[in-house]
Design a protein around this motif. Structure first.
Motif, PDB file in Angstrom:
ATOM      1  N   TYR A  56      37.375  35.789  46.550  1.00 12.23           N
ATOM      2  CA  TYR A  56      37.001  37.202  46.427  1.00 12.23           C
ATOM      3  C   TYR A  56      37.045  37.679  44.975  1.00 12.23           C
ATOM      4  CZ  TYR A  56      37.377  37.186  51.470  1.00 12.23           C
ATOM      5  OH  TYR A  56      37.198  36.898  52.788  1.00 12.23           O
ATOM      6  N   HIS A  57      37.137  36.754  44.053  1.00 11.06           N
ATOM      7  CA  HIS A  57      37.067  36.941  42.598  1.00 11.06           C
ATOM      8  C   HIS A  57      37.794  38.179  42.073  1.00 11.06           C
ATOM      9  CE1 HIS A  57      33.508  39.491  43.601  1.00 11.06           C
ATOM     10  NE2 HIS A  57      33.122  38.472  44.340  1.00 11.06           N
ATOM     11  N   PRO A  58      39.115  38.275  42.299  1.00 14.77           N
ATOM     12  CA  PRO A  58      39.861  39.399  41.719  1.00 14.77           C
ATOM     13  C   PRO A  58      39.864  39.369  40.194  1.00 14.77           C
ATOM     14  CG  PRO A  58      41.365  37.761  42.622  1.00 14.77           C
ATOM     15  CD  PRO A  58      39.994  37.370  43.080  1.00 14.77           C
ATOM     16  N   CYS A  59      39.612  38.181  39.614  1.00 10.29           N
ATOM     17  CA  CYS A  59      39.560  38.084  38.150  1.00 10.29           C
ATOM     18  C   CYS A  59      38.450  38.968  37.584  1.00 10.29           C
ATOM     19  CB  CYS A  59      39.349  36.635  37.720  1.00 10.29           C
ATOM     20  SG  CYS A  59      37.823  35.895  38.360  1.00 10.29           S
ATOM     21  N   GLU A  60      37.379  39.137  38.339  1.00 12.79           N
ATOM     22  CA  GLU A  60      36.265  39.949  37.849  1.00 12.79           C
ATOM     23  C   GLU A  60      36.634  41.437  37.806  1.00 12.79           C
ATOM     24  OE1 GLU A  60      32.593  39.011  39.819  1.00 12.79           O
ATOM     25  OE2 GLU A  60      32.922  36.849  39.675  1.00 12.79           O
ATOM     26  N   THR A  61      37.491  41.849  38.719  1.00 16.12           N
ATOM     27  CA  THR A  61      37.947  43.244  38.709  1.00 16.12           C
ATOM     28  C   THR A  61      38.739  43.553  37.446  1.00 16.12           C
ATOM     29  OG1 THR A  61      38.094  43.168  41.129  1.00 16.12           O
ATOM     30  CG2 THR A  61      39.226  44.972  40.019  1.00 16.12           C
ATOM     31  N   ALA A  62      39.500  42.544  36.970  1.00 15.04           N
ATOM     32  CA  ALA A  62      40.354  42.736  35.795  1.00 15.04           C
ATOM     33  C   ALA A  62      39.662  42.373  34.481  1.00 15.04           C
ATOM     34  CB  ALA A  62      41.625  41.898  35.946  1.00 15.04           C
ATOM     35  N   CYS A  63      38.416  41.914  34.549  1.00 12.39           N
ATOM     36  CA  CYS A  63      37.729  41.434  33.351  1.00 12.39           C
ATOM     37  C   CYS A  63      37.457  42.572  32.362  1.00 12.39           C
ATOM     38  CB  CYS A  63      36.403  40.767  33.758  1.00 12.39           C
ATOM     39  SG  CYS A  63      35.443  40.137  32.362  1.00 12.39           S
ATOM     40  N   ASN A  64      37.953  42.439  31.119  1.00 17.50           N
ATOM     41  CA  ASN A  64      37.765  43.527  30.149  1.00 17.50           C
ATOM     42  C   ASN A  64      36.342  43.590  29.594  1.00 17.50           C
ATOM     43  OD1 ASN A  64      37.721  41.386  28.377  1.00 17.50           O
ATOM     44  ND2 ASN A  64      39.648  41.904  27.351  1.00 17.50           N
ATOM     45  N   ARG A  65      35.512  42.615  29.938  1.00 19.82           N
ATOM     46  CA  ARG A  65      34.107  42.682  29.554  1.00 19.82           C
ATOM     47  C   ARG A  65      33.434  43.908  30.195  1.00 19.82           C
ATOM     48  NH1 ARG A  65      30.250  40.423  25.909  1.00 19.82           N
ATOM     49  NH2 ARG A  65      28.292  41.312  26.637  1.00 19.82           N
ATOM     50  N   ALA A  66      33.971  44.324  31.338  1.00 18.33           N
ATOM     51  CA  ALA A  66      33.399  45.476  32.042  1.00 18.33           C
ATOM     52  C   ALA A  66      33.497  46.756  31.218  1.00 18.33           C
ATOM     53  CB  ALA A  66      34.102  45.667  33.383  1.00 18.33           C
ATOM     54  N   GLN A  67      34.415  46.787  30.256  1.00 16.53           N
ATOM     55  CA  GLN A  67      34.529  47.960  29.388  1.00 16.53           C
ATOM     56  C   GLN A  67      33.364  48.046  28.409  1.00 16.53           C
ATOM     57  OE1 GLN A  67      38.404  47.787  27.546  1.00 16.53           O
ATOM     58  NE2 GLN A  67      39.415  47.264  29.484  1.00 16.53           N
TER      59      GLN A  67
END
Length: 372
Positions: A32-43
């Motif tokens: 469920y890729h929780p790492c993507e939720t925390a990825c700072n690239r999203a900023q």
């Protein structure tokens, strides 16, 4: 490995990726890729799509037939792994890579653990799972099926193993008391998903009610629709915001026609209907009964209330600490019994497959470093 994937060197990306995860085509489909939720690239713009890239790289490996490199020499150490789920397979892979002789004993008829018996085929095609397991076995890992371990210390002694890795998954469905009277069919979610691996499909008829709010409940409800159920309804005692299932899974289920009865709990199951009590949330977000009831038609009721691990194989192990149904280990996955390690669901309850696989790495690094 992401750098090499972006550069187009997919095999090098795969080899780096599989130093930590030997099942990328599987994990890329089910995590469920929780790492993507925390990825700072999203900023900046959006998160890195690790899950999709992992799946692509894993599929490339299967398409081109890339194999793992075997150890150059044997250590002479014999290790038993109990359980062929993601944690057990990962541990066996890491052990074989450093030259240990590894045997996996699996209680079930097929390897894969809850990846096979808890995740439907529409999410994880079995040819993908089988191919990635076969690649681990090709390293020399022996996988013994229908070989349940009832006494772990006896298995260690009789097999003359130097160490044992406990990687038993959560296969036992949690139960709840429901007055059932003359209820027609009361099933548990694990039973339903397990039976999907055999020739005889579970008998889920016109109106199916699934009791629970986790991802397993969604899997069963969606499976029921695929088996031809006219209605597939999830009964959950809290709101959508409180539901433990992942929102993307819920959205897909709703798009497929699965219905959800929010703020409801089953009080009684009859032959062709269930009695549901409406709930309300208190100030702490806990569900409380209202005393208001309604009746829903239901030919089958499936309980999806969570799963536990069978710890009976540990009876008689001195000094082992078990708390709330899981085995206590140190930061290196060691139990209090010498040369007995525990990983996966048996130490953390129902886990993500990626987490279980990572614990296999920690434990293998420990066994390599232990002086005796």
């Amino acid at each position: 490995w992401l750098f090499h994937a972006e550069s187009g060197d997919y095999e090098r990306a795969w080899r780096l990726l599989t130093e930590a995860n030997p099942l990328p085509a599987c994990m890329g489909r089910v995590c469920y890729h929780p790492c993507e939720t925390a990825c700072n690239r999203a900023q900046l713009d959006e998160c890195v799509g690790v899950n999709a890239i992992e799946r692509f790289i894993g599929d490339e490996a299967l398409k081109h037939g890339w194999k793992f490199r075997s150890a150059t020499k044997s250590t002479g150490m014999r290790v038993l792994v109990v359980g062929a789920g993601p944690s057990g397979l990962s541990a066996a892979y890491q052990l074989a890579r450093v030259g240990h002789t590894v045997t996996i004993r699996e209680a079930g008829p097929l390897a894969g653990g809850m990846m096979r018996f808890g995740i439907p085929k529409y999410r994880l095609p079995r040819e993908v799972l089988d191919a990635e397991i076969a690649r681990i076995a090709a390293l020399g890992v022996s996988i013994e099926l229908n070989a349940k371990v009832d006494d772990v210390l006896a298995a260690k002694r009789d097999g003359r193993y130097d160490a044992v890795f406990l990687a038993v998954g959560a296969h036992i469905a949690k139960r709840a008391y429901l007055p059932a009277g003359s209820a027609g069919r009361m099933l548990d979610a694990v039973e339903v998903l397990l039976s999907m691996e055999g020739e005889d499909r579970p008998l889920l008829v016109r109106r199916v009610v699934v009791y629970g709010g986790g991802n397993t409940a969604l899997d069963v409800a969606r499976t029921a629709k695929r088996l031809g159920a006219e209605e597939s309804v999830i009964v959950y005692r809290r709101t959508r915001e409180k539901m433990p299932a992942h929102d993307a899974e819920l959205e897909e289920a709703l798009q497929e026609g699965v219905l959800v009865k929010w703020l409801s709990t089953i009080r009684e199951a009859g032959e062709s209907s269930i009695t549901v009590e409406k709930m309300t949330l208190d100030d702490k977000g806990m569900a409380q009964p209202t005393g208001e009831f309604e009746t829903l038609e239901a030919d089958s009721v499936v309980l999806a209330l969570g799963q536990d691990v069978d710890l009976s194989l540990l009876d008689g192990v001195p000094g082992l600490e078990i708390e709330k149904g899981v085995v206590k280990v140190d930061g290196h996955m060691r139990t209090r019994e010498p040369h007995l390690y525990a990983i996966g669901d048996i130490v953390g309850g129902l886990q993500l497959a990626h987490t279980a696989a990572h614990e296999g790495i920690i434990a293998v690094h420990t066994i390599v470093g232990d002086p005796d």
